[in-house]
Write an enzyme that holds these catalytic residues in place. Structure first.
Site, PDB file in Angstrom:
ATOM      1  N   THR A 193       0.818  -1.227   0.000  1.00  0.00           N
ATOM      2  CA  THR A 193       0.000   0.000   0.000  1.00  0.00           C
ATOM      3  C   THR A 193       0.848   1.271   0.000  1.00  0.00           C
ATOM      4  O   THR A 193       0.396   2.307  -0.473  1.00  0.00           O
ATOM      5  CB  THR A 193      -0.976   0.045   1.186  1.00  0.00           C
ATOM      6  OG1 THR A 193      -0.261   0.241   2.407  1.00  0.00           O
ATOM      7  CG2 THR A 193      -1.795  -1.228   1.289  1.00  0.00           C
ATOM      8  N   MET A 234      -2.576   5.415  -1.602  1.00  0.00           N
ATOM      9  CA  MET A 234      -3.948   4.917  -1.661  1.00  0.00           C
ATOM     10  C   MET A 234      -4.034   3.586  -0.911  1.00  0.00           C
ATOM     11  O   MET A 234      -4.386   2.547  -1.466  1.00  0.00           O
ATOM     12  CB  MET A 234      -4.376   4.726  -3.127  1.00  0.00           C
ATOM     13  CG  MET A 234      -4.491   6.010  -3.912  1.00  0.00           C
ATOM     14  SD  MET A 234      -5.816   7.087  -3.299  1.00  0.00           S
ATOM     15  CE  MET A 234      -4.857   8.401  -2.544  1.00  0.00           C
ATOM     16  N   HIS A 235      -3.689   3.639   0.396  1.00  0.00           N
ATOM     17  CA  HIS A 235      -3.614   2.399   1.177  1.00  0.00           C
ATOM     18  C   HIS A 235      -4.885   1.548   1.034  1.00  0.00           C
ATOM     19  O   HIS A 235      -4.835   0.384   0.660  1.00  0.00           O
ATOM     20  CB  HIS A 235      -3.399   2.719   2.660  1.00  0.00           C
ATOM     21  CG  HIS A 235      -2.125   3.451   2.946  1.00  0.00           C
ATOM     22  ND1 HIS A 235      -0.894   2.844   2.876  1.00  0.00           N
ATOM     23  CD2 HIS A 235      -1.891   4.732   3.305  1.00  0.00           C
ATOM     24  CE1 HIS A 235       0.042   3.726   3.195  1.00  0.00           C
ATOM     25  NE2 HIS A 235      -0.538   4.878   3.458  1.00  0.00           N
ATOM     26  N   ASP A 236      -6.027   2.154   1.394  1.00  0.00           N
ATOM     27  CA  ASP A 236      -7.258   1.354   1.482  1.00  0.00           C
ATOM     28  C   ASP A 236      -7.737   0.852   0.126  1.00  0.00           C
ATOM     29  O   ASP A 236      -8.390  -0.191   0.032  1.00  0.00           O
ATOM     30  CB  ASP A 236      -8.367   2.182   2.141  1.00  0.00           C
ATOM     31  CG  ASP A 236      -8.086   2.430   3.609  1.00  0.00           C
ATOM     32  OD1 ASP A 236      -7.231   1.724   4.181  1.00  0.00           O
ATOM     33  OD2 ASP A 236      -8.727   3.333   4.192  1.00  0.00           O
TER      34      ASP A 236
END
Ligand SMILES: [Ca+2]
Length: 308
Positions: A193, A234-236
């Site tokens: 991520t 944009m981890h999630d």
């Protein structure tokens, strides 16, 4: 196309949560059954309000249920320094008219899971408090949970302490319960991520595209998860990408546990890539991501003329 992923998103919006929720709502292979909220990036009152704002913005009728207001054992340590005081700073959403279901997130998850004809995939993109509570209070739900694909953890270093990733740092005990549940688990952690960034060009292209693009552009101006110069994390969104584009990721099945006691290491995920502990694998861990293709996928979703 018939949706093939029937999911519940458990979330703490959060700017990258907003992007993940939008991608899931817009994707024709994904059927979002329920959104549940948890304390994390900001307080649960705020994350719930943010989820309602987002769904109203998208004219979505997906129900929202509010969940845990604090981690299982610990005091909430939020990340408003990344997402702003409201959790969604940067766009002036109207006060939402949409309301929550009025029952607790774990009640709503139980009803959704047990009444669904199709097995449900849980997609937690905040601290794992609600999921740990669900599995502890209503273990019968496990029979209709297909798998869990969560954003959290790291096979290397942390992003909220030297050793711990934020979602697991906030509620390590909850993460431990989930990882020990025996369910099919995929971990999208910092190893992928933190590489999954949007470039300045991606963000500029969004701006003129549609009202969603304009909204996200506004949020990105206030997002402190990376920078426009070096890329926005944009981890999630990686958890949603993994559902529909697993070929973008290299994964390895291994034993994963959570350090809950360490003075400096609480919340660290122990990812035993070399089987030092000789324990049975309990999670599939994402280790590499094809970043260019991830960005292309993102742009295809958000520049599709059919979206709002
Ligand atoms: Ca989140």
């Amino acid at each position: 196309m018939e949706p093939i992923h029937h999911i519940i998103i458990d979330t703490d919006p959060g700017i990258d949560d907003a992007v993940a929720i939008a991608a899931a709502l817009f994707h024709d292979q994904i059927d979002v059954k329920l959104i549940t909220t948890v304390a994390g990036n900001v307080s649960c009152d705020k994350t719930t309000n943010n989820a309602l704002k987002l769904l109203e913005f998208f004219h979505s009728d997906v129900p929202v249920a509010q969940g845990a207001i604090k981690p299982l054992l610990r005091t909430l340590e939020d990340s408003s320094h990344i997402h702003g005081n409201s959790g969604l700073d940067g766009y002036d959403f109207p006060h939402p008219k949409k309301e929550t279901l009025g029952i607790h997130a774990i009640e709503a998850m139980r009803e959704t899971i047990l009444s669904s004809k199709e097995p449900i995939t849980l997609v937690p993109i905040g601290p794992l408090t609600n999921i740990a509570l669900l599995l502890s209070v209503y273990p019968e739900c496990k029979q209709n949970i297909k798998r869990i694909v969560f954003m959290g953890g790291s096979a290397s270093r942390g992003n909220h302490s030297p050793a711990a990733e934020f979602n697991v740092f906030v509620d390590p005990e909850a993460a431990k319960i989930v990882l020990q549940s025996g369910l099919d688990i995929t971990m999208c952690g910092l190893d992928v991520t933190s590489l999954a960034t949007l470039t300045k060009e991606n963000v500029e292209a969004l701006k003129e595209m549609n009202r969603t693009g304009e909204m996200l552009y506004g949020l990105f101006q206030h997002y402190r998860g990376g920078s426009l110069a070096t890329g926005l994390h944009m981890h999630d969104l990686c958890a949603i990408a993994y559902l529909v584009k697993p070929e973008l990721f290299v994964t390895k099945e291994c034993f994963v546990d959570v350090e809950v006691n360490g003075r400096y290491t609480a919340g660290a995920t122990i990812v035993d890539l070399k089987s030092y502990y000789q324990q049975q694998a309990n999670a599939k861990v994402c280790l590499e991501i094809r970043v260019e293709e991830f960005r292309q996928w993102f742009m295809e979703i958000f520049t599709n003329p059919s979206i709002l």
